[in-house]
Write an enzyme that holds these catalytic residues in place. Structure first.
Site, PDB file in Angstrom:
ATOM      1  N   GLU A   1      38.312 -44.801  37.851  1.00  0.00           N
ATOM      2  CA  GLU A   1      38.288 -45.576  37.338  1.00  0.00           C
ATOM      3  C   GLU A   1      36.531 -45.925  36.636  1.00  0.00           C
ATOM      4  O   GLU A   1      35.690 -46.844  36.187  1.00  0.00           O
ATOM      5  CB  GLU A   1      38.289 -47.270  38.773  1.00  0.00           C
ATOM      6  CG  GLU A   1      39.776 -47.706  38.529  1.00  0.00           C
ATOM      7  CD  GLU A   1      39.661 -48.468  39.819  1.00  0.00           C
ATOM      8  OE1 GLU A   1      38.563 -49.732  39.720  1.00  0.00           O
ATOM      9  OE2 GLU A   1      41.027 -48.902  39.922  1.00  0.00           O
TER      10      GLU A   1
ATOM     11  N   GLU B   1      46.154 -45.347  43.126  1.00  0.00           N
ATOM     12  CA  GLU B   1      45.629 -46.919  43.942  1.00  0.00           C
ATOM     13  C   GLU B   1      46.894 -47.606  43.222  1.00  0.00           C
ATOM     14  O   GLU B   1      47.306 -47.948  42.040  1.00  0.00           O
ATOM     15  CB  GLU B   1      44.627 -47.211  43.442  1.00  0.00           C
ATOM     16  CG  GLU B   1      43.318 -46.192  43.945  1.00  0.00           C
ATOM     17  CD  GLU B   1      42.116 -47.046  43.802  1.00  0.00           C
ATOM     18  OE1 GLU B   1      41.836 -48.273  43.807  1.00  0.00           O
ATOM     19  OE2 GLU B   1      40.956 -46.213  43.601  1.00  0.00           O
TER      20      GLU B   1
HETATM   21  O1  AHR Z   1      40.617 -49.797  46.984  1.00  0.00           O
HETATM   22  C1  AHR Z   1      39.716 -50.418  46.434  1.00  0.00           C
HETATM   23  C2  AHR Z   1      39.047 -50.848  45.918  1.00  0.00           C
HETATM   24  O2  AHR Z   1      40.147 -50.628  44.151  1.00  0.00           O
HETATM   25  C3  AHR Z   1      39.281 -49.186  45.100  1.00  0.00           C
HETATM   26  O3  AHR Z   1      37.467 -48.178  45.235  1.00  0.00           O
HETATM   27  C4  AHR Z   1      38.710 -48.944  43.073  1.00  0.00           C
HETATM   28  O4  AHR Z   1      39.144 -48.147  42.804  1.00  0.00           O
HETATM   29  C5  AHR Z   1      39.098 -50.038  42.804  1.00  0.00           C
HETATM   30  O5  AHR Z   1      38.968 -51.413  41.881  1.00  0.00           O
END
Ligand code: AHR
Length: 515
Positions: free
Chosen positions: A196, A319
């Site tokens: 991110e 994610e």
């Molecule tokens: O999964 C939780 C968080 O969500 C992670 O650390 C981040 O990459 C995302 O914003």
């Protein structure tokens, strides 16, 4: 009874599946030699140093009374092996860009502590580090996916990590690894270059990050991984298509193994709603957000196609999952939430999207594996349970490395307060033994749906079925009733001379197997 006339909605983001309101949904499967294989890595997971994912989740330490192997819980190892998890991403997430891997090697009592800035401000003692994670992956029989620190780390640090884990010859880092007890390298294939980068990874612009990526990637030598290491760029935040465009334009394709995308299903970031105590309206909003994944992979994919028409660069949805308010009474920074039938429907529908986009989506990582967000495993001291999402991943594992059978159909609609969603989601594949698997989800919380599939030309005759459902959408597995939601035999279908007629109950996930 539903009206039989056709209300056709052609969604711009989907040219295969159109949505219509009609009595029976006719699903067509194409036995197409040119169809892609569903990469098993789509069924990947994610473990961050966040809340009780690692500490108190996977890792209890080797002095714990809870049965463990080198500190990792045996019950979790067994459950994840059963799930056939193909890969595991670590150590973050946001944590990755604060993590200095050299803090987590060598004698545990000599490792420095740090403060976990992003997640609850707790002290991290680094007792679970590189050896612990990579040895755990060996126990699990899964590929590690390491996220490197770009935000607060250096090029040298990340280059050293690759040498430490992957080089068998004599070098400063391989000597250090050997000194720490590991002779053979682990040969880690998947490497994330930051996480991110547009947010917790450094608040970079796409242009700036593309430059950083090129620099970091240059020094991450492919020591001796025969297939080459896969360098993965930190991808967009949901529908930030400019991010994908800029990265694809500015990073030479031979430096780019994969490009990430992150998308969470959330009702509203300021009012996420309870994980268990939710209304049908809230369920609908969660599913609306979850099903946006179709649009995201289609549109990011189209941008990637422009620069990489041969589809050499993988898209990784590294994610994804549902995100609700934390369980009452738990640390807000630990992101602990329960997991209901809503999550099962969410998982089944999302995995269908990934399967159907197997030509470009080569990996995905559910967030997160244990005790965090849409977890497949929850623990309470010595107790461990598997969630409805676990069971969906398990019955869908049949698609791993199987050949996609492209589906086309007009979905009936699920309507709440005048808003609509496609009610039915489907994907199908043929495995290397010739068995056919069709996974179907009925998103509709109130109505069953009738589906017809012509299976005459698929070379299989006998079908069996498995279903995940429950009395209430809000049902979940608790530590007192751990098996409330488990897969059971599904008999709601009939094979009428090669035409499968299926009645799929509301909010349920079904996998049919034809042999
Ligand atoms: O999964 C939780 C968080 O969500 C992670 O650390 C981040 O990459 C995302 O914003």
């Amino acid at each position: 009874m539903k009206k039989t006339f056709l209300i056709l909605f052609v969604f711009t983001f989907c040219n295969q599946i159109t949505f219509a309101q009609k009595e029976t949904t006719i699903v067509t499967l194409k036995n197409d030699d040119k169809a892609p294989t569903i990469n098993k890595n789509i069924y990947g997971h994610f473990a961050e140093h966040l809340g009780r994912c690692i500490y108190g989740g996977f890792f209890v330490g080797d002095t714990s009374k809870i049965p463990n192997t080198k500190g990792v819980r045996n019950d979790i190892i067994a459950a994840l092996k059963d799930l056939k998890i193909p890969n595991l991403r670590w150590p973050g997430g946001c944590f990755a860009d604060t993590y200095h891997w050299k803090d987590g090697i060598g004698p545990q009592e000599q490792r420095p502590t740090i403060v976990n800035k992003w997640w609850g401000g707790v002290t991290e003692d680094n007792s679970f580090g590189t050896h612990d994670f990579l040895n755990m992956c060996e126990l699990l029989g899964t590929e590690p996916y390491l996220s490197g620190n770009v935000g607060s780390g250096t090029v040298q640090e990340l280059a050293d990590w690759v040498q430490y884990t992957n080089f068998s010859g004599k070098s400063p880092m391989s000597d250090l690894r050997k000194k720490n007890g590991r002779i053979e390298p682990w040969k880690v294939k998947f490497w994330g270059i930051g996480n991110e980068a547009w947010g917790c990874g450094g608040n970079m612009t796409a242009e700036y990050y593309a430059g950083e990526y090129r620099k970091f990637a240059t020094f991450m030598s492919d020591w001796e991984n025969t297939g080459g290491i896969t360098r993965i760029a930190s991808g967009s935040n949901g529908d930030d298509y400019n991010w994908t465009e800029v990265l694809m334009k500015n990073i030479p394709l031979n430096m780019l193994g994969g490009l990430g995308v992150h998308h969470y299903a959330v009702i509203n970031w300021n009012k996420k709603g309870d994980g268990v105590d939710f209304t049908e309206e809230q369920y609908f909003k969660t599913m609306q957000s979850a099903l946006k994944m179709e649009e995201l992979v289609t549109k990011h994919g189209a941008i990637m196609d422009k620069y990489d028409p041969e589809k050499k660069v993988a898209m990784l949805v590294d994610e994804w999952g549902g995100w609700y308010e934390v369980e009452k009474g738990t640390n807000p920074g630990f992101l602990y939430q329960q997991n209901t039938m809503r999550d099962a429907v969410l998982a089944g529908s999302t995995l269908n999207i990934f399967n159907n986009h197997a030509d470009r989506v080569k990996m995905a990582n559910l967030a997160q594996c244990v005790n965090v967000l849409q977890a497949v495993i929850l623990t309470d001291k010595a107790k461990m349970i598997t969630t409805p999402t676990y069971h969906v991943m398990k019955i869908y594992a049949v698609h791993q490395d199987a050949k996609l059978l492209p589906v086309s159909f007009q979905s009936p609609l699920y309507t709440v307060n005048g808003e609509t969603l496609p009610a039915v989601s489907a994907s199908a594949s043929k495995d290397k033994n010739g068995a056919i698997h069709i996974s179907l989800v009925n998103v509709d919380a109130k109505n069953k749906n009738k589906i017809e599939i012509d299976v005459k030309d698929l070379g299989v005759k006998n079908f069996t079925g498995t279903i995940i459902t429950s009395a209430k959408l809000q049902d979940y597995n608790s530590f007192d009733t751990p098996n409330k939601i488990v897969p059971t035999v599904f008999k709601g279908f009939e094979n009428k001379k090669g035409k499968l007629e299926i009645i799929i109950p509301p909010f349920s996930v079904v996998v049919l197997e034809g042999k």
